[in-house]
Design a protein around this motif. Sequence first.
Motif, PDB file in Angstrom:
ATOM      1  N   PRO A  58       0.834  -1.214   0.000  1.00  0.00           N
ATOM      2  CA  PRO A  58       0.000   0.000   0.000  1.00  0.00           C
ATOM      3  C   PRO A  58       0.865   1.259   0.000  1.00  0.00           C
ATOM      4  CG  PRO A  58      -0.786  -1.580   1.624  1.00  0.00           C
ATOM      5  CD  PRO A  58       0.548  -2.086   1.155  1.00  0.00           C
ATOM      6  N   THR A  59       0.336   2.320  -0.579  1.00  0.00           N
ATOM      7  CA  THR A  59       1.044   3.596  -0.612  1.00  0.00           C
ATOM      8  C   THR A  59       0.022   4.719  -0.723  1.00  0.00           C
ATOM      9  OG1 THR A  59       2.907   4.776  -1.640  1.00  0.00           O
ATOM     10  CG2 THR A  59       1.338   3.707  -3.124  1.00  0.00           C
ATOM     11  N   SER A  60       0.494   5.943  -0.789  1.00  0.00           N
ATOM     12  CA  SER A  60      -0.416   7.089  -0.932  1.00  0.00           C
ATOM     13  C   SER A  60       0.335   8.244  -1.559  1.00  0.00           C
ATOM     14  CB  SER A  60      -0.986   7.507   0.435  1.00  0.00           C
ATOM     15  OG  SER A  60       0.020   8.106   1.234  1.00  0.00           O
ATOM     16  N   LYS A  61      -0.427   9.274  -1.936  1.00  0.00           N
ATOM     17  CA  LYS A  61       0.174  10.461  -2.533  1.00  0.00           C
ATOM     18  C   LYS A  61      -0.682  11.677  -2.213  1.00  0.00           C
ATOM     19  CE  LYS A  61       1.978  12.312  -6.897  1.00  0.00           C
ATOM     20  NZ  LYS A  61       2.172  12.046  -8.353  1.00  0.00           N
ATOM     21  N   ALA A  79      14.434   2.253 -10.895  1.00  0.00           N
ATOM     22  CA  ALA A  79      13.158   1.533 -10.798  1.00  0.00           C
ATOM     23  C   ALA A  79      12.721   1.426  -9.342  1.00  0.00           C
ATOM     24  CB  ALA A  79      13.288   0.154 -11.428  1.00  0.00           C
ATOM     25  N   SER A  80      13.671   1.176  -8.454  1.00  0.00           N
ATOM     26  CA  SER A  80      13.371   1.111  -7.033  1.00  0.00           C
ATOM     27  C   SER A  80      12.928   2.467  -6.504  1.00  0.00           C
ATOM     28  CB  SER A  80      14.610   0.615  -6.278  1.00  0.00           C
ATOM     29  OG  SER A  80      14.412   0.646  -4.883  1.00  0.00           O
ATOM     30  N   ARG A  81      13.569   3.530  -6.958  1.00  0.00           N
ATOM     31  CA  ARG A  81      13.239   4.882  -6.491  1.00  0.00           C
ATOM     32  C   ARG A  81      11.805   5.267  -6.838  1.00  0.00           C
ATOM     33  NH1 ARG A  81      17.447   8.367  -5.214  1.00  0.00           N
ATOM     34  NH2 ARG A  81      16.288  10.147  -6.020  1.00  0.00           N
ATOM     35  N   GLU A  82      11.276   4.695  -7.918  1.00  0.00           N
ATOM     36  CA  GLU A  82       9.908   5.054  -8.322  1.00  0.00           C
ATOM     37  C   GLU A  82       8.871   4.616  -7.293  1.00  0.00           C
ATOM     38  OE1 GLU A  82       8.570   4.857 -12.226  1.00  0.00           O
ATOM     39  OE2 GLU A  82      10.543   4.982 -13.175  1.00  0.00           O
ATOM     40  N   ALA A  83       9.258   3.680  -6.405  1.00  0.00           N
ATOM     41  CA  ALA A  83       8.318   3.215  -5.386  1.00  0.00           C
ATOM     42  C   ALA A  83       8.363   4.067  -4.127  1.00  0.00           C
ATOM     43  CB  ALA A  83       8.628   1.756  -5.033  1.00  0.00           C
ATOM     44  N   PHE A  84       9.200   5.107  -4.093  1.00  0.00           N
ATOM     45  CA  PHE A  84       9.306   5.950  -2.903  1.00  0.00           C
ATOM     46  C   PHE A  84       7.944   6.574  -2.612  1.00  0.00           C
ATOM     47  CE2 PHE A  84      10.583   9.725  -0.446  1.00  0.00           C
ATOM     48  CZ  PHE A  84      11.489   9.152   0.443  1.00  0.00           C
ATOM     49  N   PRO A  85       7.348   6.279  -1.464  1.00  0.00           N
ATOM     50  CA  PRO A  85       5.961   6.708  -1.223  1.00  0.00           C
ATOM     51  C   PRO A  85       5.816   8.223  -1.141  1.00  0.00           C
ATOM     52  CG  PRO A  85       6.927   5.767   0.753  1.00  0.00           C
ATOM     53  CD  PRO A  85       7.900   5.509  -0.339  1.00  0.00           C
ATOM     54  N   GLY A  86       4.825   8.730  -1.822  1.00  0.00           N
ATOM     55  CA  GLY A  86       4.555  10.155  -1.822  1.00  0.00           C
ATOM     56  C   GLY A  86       5.411  10.952  -2.767  1.00  0.00           C
ATOM     57  N   GLY A 117      -9.865  22.640 -14.172  1.00  0.00           N
ATOM     58  CA  GLY A 117      -9.523  21.929 -15.394  1.00  0.00           C
ATOM     59  C   GLY A 117      -9.231  20.466 -15.127  1.00  0.00           C
ATOM     60  N   ALA A 118      -8.660  19.787 -16.119  1.00  0.00           N
ATOM     61  CA  ALA A 118      -8.322  18.371 -16.003  1.00  0.00           C
ATOM     62  C   ALA A 118      -6.883  18.224 -15.526  1.00  0.00           C
ATOM     63  CB  ALA A 118      -8.508  17.677 -17.349  1.00  0.00           C
ATOM     64  N   HIS A 119      -6.675  17.339 -14.569  1.00  0.00           N
ATOM     65  CA  HIS A 119      -5.356  17.108 -13.998  1.00  0.00           C
ATOM     66  C   HIS A 119      -5.035  15.618 -14.055  1.00  0.00           C
ATOM     67  CE1 HIS A 119      -5.221  21.228 -12.384  1.00  0.00           C
ATOM     68  NE2 HIS A 119      -6.518  21.059 -12.182  1.00  0.00           N
ATOM     69  N   TYR A 120      -3.754  15.315 -14.226  1.00  0.00           N
ATOM     70  CA  TYR A 120      -3.317  13.932 -14.387  1.00  0.00           C
ATOM     71  C   TYR A 120      -2.258  13.612 -13.336  1.00  0.00           C
ATOM     72  CZ  TYR A 120      -5.690  14.544 -18.818  1.00  0.00           C
ATOM     73  OH  TYR A 120      -6.636  14.811 -19.771  1.00  0.00           O
ATOM     74  N   GLU A 121      -2.445  12.508 -12.611  1.00  0.00           N
ATOM     75  CA  GLU A 121      -1.513  12.098 -11.568  1.00  0.00           C
ATOM     76  C   GLU A 121      -1.205  10.612 -11.728  1.00  0.00           C
ATOM     77  OE1 GLU A 121      -0.090  13.991  -9.321  1.00  0.00           O
ATOM     78  OE2 GLU A 121      -1.268  15.843  -9.468  1.00  0.00           O
ATOM     79  N   VAL A 122      -0.021  10.221 -11.281  1.00  0.00           N
ATOM     80  CA  VAL A 122       0.383   8.817 -11.295  1.00  0.00           C
ATOM     81  C   VAL A 122       0.820   8.417  -9.894  1.00  0.00           C
ATOM     82  CG1 VAL A 122       2.075   7.158 -12.161  1.00  0.00           C
ATOM     83  CG2 VAL A 122       1.063   8.815 -13.708  1.00  0.00           C
ATOM     84  N   ILE A 123       0.355   7.257  -9.449  1.00  0.00           N
ATOM     85  CA  ILE A 123       0.789   6.675  -8.182  1.00  0.00           C
ATOM     86  C   ILE A 123       1.421   5.328  -8.483  1.00  0.00           C
ATOM     87  CG2 ILE A 123       0.057   5.811  -5.926  1.00  0.00           C
ATOM     88  CD1 ILE A 123      -2.171   7.883  -5.950  1.00  0.00           C
ATOM     89  N   GLN A 124       2.675   5.146  -8.056  1.00  0.00           N
ATOM     90  CA  GLN A 124       3.409   3.917  -8.347  1.00  0.00           C
ATOM     91  C   GLN A 124       3.372   2.984  -7.152  1.00  0.00           C
ATOM     92  OE1 GLN A 124       5.825   6.961  -8.933  1.00  0.00           O
ATOM     93  NE2 GLN A 124       6.584   6.545 -10.977  1.00  0.00           N
ATOM     94  N   LEU A 125       3.090   1.715  -7.419  1.00  0.00           N
ATOM     95  CA  LEU A 125       3.054   0.694  -6.374  1.00  0.00           C
ATOM     96  C   LEU A 125       4.086  -0.388  -6.679  1.00  0.00           C
ATOM     97  CD1 LEU A 125      -0.126   1.714  -6.852  1.00  0.00           C
ATOM     98  CD2 LEU A 125      -0.504   0.084  -5.011  1.00  0.00           C
TER      99      LEU A 125
END
Length: 568
Positions: free
Chosen positions: A125-128, A218-225, A136-144
């Motif tokens: 589990p993670t969060s952002k 690739a590991s850094r992309e999982a840093f939560p938040g 307007g329209a906004h785009y976000e990505v959450i990596q798990l």
Amino acid sequence: MKSLRLFTAILLVILMVADSCKKFDLNTDDLDLTLNLDIIKTNYEIRFTDAATGRTIGENDEIIIRATIHGQDSLFVLDPSGDRYAEYTTLAGRLPLSLDPYLAKPTEEDPVSFVVYAEADGYIPTSKLIETTTEGAHYEVIQLASLAAPPAGAVIKTVSNAGRSDNGILRDSMTVATDGLEASIALSPGTILKDKHGAPLNGSLKVTLSVFSVLENASREAFPGGFMGKSDSAGITSDSFFESAGFFNLEISDESGRSLDKVTNGRITAEIMVDPSIVNPRTGLPVQEGDELPVWSYNEIAGRWQYESVTRIKLSGTGLTAIAELPHLSWWTLGWPGYTCNSNYYLFTTPASSLLEIPVKYEVRFFYSRNPLWMYWGSLYFSGFPAPEQMAYVSSNYLNNNQWFRLSHWPVARFIRMVFVNTDDACGSAEFSFWNTPETLNNQLCARANPDAYAISKILITPQFLETRSRALINVEILCQETQRKTVPTQQIYVRYRQQGSSCWRYEWITSGVSIIWGIEAGDTYEGQAAYQGRWQPETPYPYTIGRGYREGTLTSLTFTVPMNCGK
């Protein structure tokens, strides 16, 4: 064969089952003629990706991500239908959300912020924290991070029957370590184990210890938040970025599935290996024995890092390590918060102003220089329209907010690398892309603290096709079945579309029942659905065929009427 560029407006067909909403019912007695939902002006596409592969989780399989909304403005976050749910679930790995227009209008002076907490079977589990300053329209990505297939640089160790708890009291000492001794945890007998509701853990205990390298992107992309965000020290919350020496996650559960939250009458002792090539930003030198290392825990509900304590790096038989005492379970990082600087604006431009009506959609991935490596720092999505080249030289007050993107919480005096990904190429076909992808850009941001917030840098993009490429203007009107009266919906609707027979969906927010199709082929059939009340509607995608009378290179207007249940 030409491909569909923006086949979206016709997908408003999907609102045909618009059951009455809690606050935004369509009143058929007031059809003069507009949907009450048209006042929704701010929408989000939250996409959930696998940190190891970058692919959208659940796009082509049955994985469902469960999301809850928290934070100061969480009560203003809605499903696009106007409903508010205690828990949301993804549609093809995406979560469309909207803001209550009566109570939440984001501005520079009064941003809207909320936290998306996400969990899925087989993922950590993670969060952002999401902050918005414009409508307007906004785009976000959450990596798990996947437990079964973690990203490069991550090591995950799961031990069943690692220990035993009798009515919340740990019977014997319990130790778990990764196979390469990258991390280990230990608990002493008598430690009291309870879940977040205060209930004791009982029976056999299962431990999952996940440790992540900060030297693997690739590991850094999982840093939560994300590395750019909020931190809390001594009760003071501030914008910050993290120079992490390592981060890890610990989960302990009993045989009934109850998860440990806090420990009393004891502590969890964690020992983490520290790579000797990591540079201590306080000294500017590689870490060494005796260096101080702050310890932080991640508050997943608040979406920020909380300062816990400070430890020192020591030299052990396995190399450099750091020991931290953990009073509770969560994500943890050992590292240094850094100084940040104000935002800069980057502007997409083109020398051909006659092409400005054609939108662009890029993911921009950022890396910072830690010689000789480029370290992943974060990403954002830009969706809008390019501005004329000459606009790069005028005041930024003249710029529309869909013609630039903002960089904030950036480290002072660091070189960054910006890598552009054309999301219209997501299906591997350049036919979807009208614009070429900008080249990789290296730049030094924030050479000094508090730089001019209105500085403008120009990124030139060029068209991939001539402006005479085939296109059609689509107009949609809705026929309310109860009254046989017509209306044009003007709110933004989240839709997906594809060429019939293709496995690749395209996703868009569309507005006002009008859109332009680029690159159409006479006689081709396209199909689409819209996200409404937590599901794609209609269940069988709505088909639409481009008539063979369509003339190449012209702007053809197509209007059609869609029957739907307008509610009430």
